[in-house]
Design a protein around this motif. Sequence first.
Motif, mmCIF file in Angstrom:
data_model
loop_
_atom_site.group_PDB
_atom_site.id
_atom_site.type_symbol
_atom_site.label_atom_id
_atom_site.label_comp_id
_atom_site.label_asym_id
_atom_site.label_seq_id
_atom_site.Cartn_x
_atom_site.Cartn_y
_atom_site.Cartn_z
ATOM 1 N N LEU A 1 6.654 7.697 -4.902
ATOM 2 C CA LEU A 1 5.549 6.827 -5.328
ATOM 3 C C LEU A 1 4.355 6.940 -4.386
ATOM 4 C CD1 LEU A 1 7.620 3.699 -6.414
ATOM 5 C CD2 LEU A 1 6.392 5.308 -7.909
ATOM 6 N N SER A 2 4.631 7.094 -3.097
ATOM 7 C CA SER A 2 3.558 7.237 -2.132
ATOM 8 C C SER A 2 2.818 8.556 -2.344
ATOM 9 C CB SER A 2 4.133 7.167 -0.712
ATOM 10 O OG SER A 2 3.120 7.297 0.239
ATOM 11 N N GLY A 3 3.549 9.633 -2.572
ATOM 12 C CA GLY A 3 2.916 10.925 -2.840
ATOM 13 C C GLY A 3 2.102 10.901 -4.115
ATOM 14 N N LYS A 4 2.633 10.244 -5.128
ATOM 15 C CA LYS A 4 1.914 10.121 -6.401
ATOM 16 C C LYS A 4 0.623 9.317 -6.212
ATOM 17 C CE LYS A 4 2.700 8.614 -11.143
ATOM 18 N NZ LYS A 4 3.594 7.962 -12.076
ATOM 19 N N ALA A 5 0.697 8.230 -5.446
ATOM 20 C CA ALA A 5 -0.497 7.416 -5.182
ATOM 21 C C ALA A 5 -1.520 8.201 -4.356
ATOM 22 C CB ALA A 5 -0.103 6.128 -4.459
ATOM 23 N N GLY B 1 4.062 8.730 2.452
ATOM 24 C CA GLY B 1 5.428 9.000 2.881
ATOM 25 C C GLY B 1 6.368 7.862 2.545
ATOM 26 N N ASP B 2 7.632 8.069 2.859
ATOM 27 C CA ASP B 2 8.649 7.074 2.543
ATOM 28 C C ASP B 2 8.485 5.807 3.370
ATOM 29 O OD1 ASP B 2 9.458 8.476 4.922
ATOM 30 O OD2 ASP B 2 11.447 7.612 4.668
ATOM 31 N N TYR B 3 7.669 5.864 4.378
ATOM 32 C CA TYR B 3 7.460 4.720 5.254
ATOM 33 C C TYR B 3 6.382 3.768 4.727
ATOM 34 C CZ TYR B 3 3.840 7.989 6.622
ATOM 35 O OH TYR B 3 2.806 8.890 6.599
ATOM 36 N N MET B 4 5.814 4.053 3.573
ATOM 37 C CA MET B 4 4.758 3.223 3.016
ATOM 38 C C MET B 4 5.221 2.575 1.713
ATOM 39 S SD MET B 4 1.488 5.594 3.705
ATOM 40 C CE MET B 4 0.441 4.588 4.719
ATOM 41 N N GLY B 5 4.628 1.454 1.396
ATOM 42 C CA GLY B 5 4.921 0.797 0.128
ATOM 43 C C GLY B 5 6.133 -0.099 0.195
ATOM 44 N N LYS B 6 6.549 -0.554 -0.966
ATOM 45 C CA LYS B 6 7.643 -1.534 -0.995
ATOM 46 C C LYS B 6 9.026 -0.909 -1.017
ATOM 47 C CE LYS B 6 6.459 -2.310 -5.802
ATOM 48 N NZ LYS B 6 6.009 -3.271 -6.765
ATOM 49 N N VAL C 1 -5.795 11.373 3.911
ATOM 50 C CA VAL C 1 -4.845 10.585 3.126
ATOM 51 C C VAL C 1 -3.467 10.769 3.754
ATOM 52 C CG1 VAL C 1 -3.770 10.224 0.873
ATOM 53 C CG2 VAL C 1 -6.154 10.926 0.987
ATOM 54 N N ALA C 2 -2.776 9.673 3.989
ATOM 55 C CA ALA C 2 -1.410 9.720 4.512
ATOM 56 C C ALA C 2 -0.479 9.082 3.495
ATOM 57 C CB ALA C 2 -1.313 8.978 5.839
ATOM 58 N N ASP D 1 0.850 -1.189 0.000
ATOM 59 C CA ASP D 1 0.000 0.000 0.000
ATOM 60 C C ASP D 1 0.887 1.242 0.000
ATOM 61 O OD1 ASP D 1 -2.221 -1.633 0.107
ATOM 62 O OD2 ASP D 1 -2.377 -1.519 2.293
ATOM 63 N N ASP D 2 0.774 2.042 -1.056
ATOM 64 C CA ASP D 2 1.611 3.239 -1.159
ATOM 65 C C ASP D 2 1.057 4.426 -0.397
ATOM 66 O OD1 ASP D 2 3.672 2.165 -2.720
ATOM 67 O OD2 ASP D 2 2.526 2.439 -4.550
ATOM 68 N N ASN D 3 -0.216 4.353 0.029
ATOM 69 C CA ASN D 3 -0.769 5.418 0.849
ATOM 70 C C ASN D 3 -1.915 4.856 1.665
ATOM 71 O OD1 ASN D 3 -3.557 6.363 -0.401
ATOM 72 N ND2 ASN D 3 -2.208 5.952 -2.122
#
Length: 123
Positions: A102-106, A87-92, A84-85, A73-75
């Motif tokens: 990628l998280s900001g874009k998502a 950040g660099d702490y989300m996603g792969k 909506v949250a 999950d990127d966000n």
Amino acid sequence: QSILDSIKKKEKNFEKRRDLVREEAKDILLDDFISAVSKLSATDSAIPNVCSAVGHRWSAAFPIPTQEAETDDDNYFERQQNFVACGDYMGKYTGRIEGAYLSGKAAAATILKYASINQNEAK
């Protein structure tokens, strides 16, 4: 001239410079975000007031991800709360600038998707 370059001329203390850079970055990013949302919005509705904003300058973020934190999950989106949250702490790509991007874009895609749904529901 970068934010840091202009602040280096004014402030010699590293900690104070870091705080000034964060504040300046926050102000610039928040202004750009509000401007972008205004341009992308299909309505003339007022943008809600920002209730919290923190400036961050990427420096040395090296978190050690736990197994629970690793997710695709990127966000995070909570529709009922209009939250909506991201950040660099989300996603792969946890802890990497690629992950933050990628998280900001998502998150932006999520906002646009639900803004469009809300607009259609209002018609």
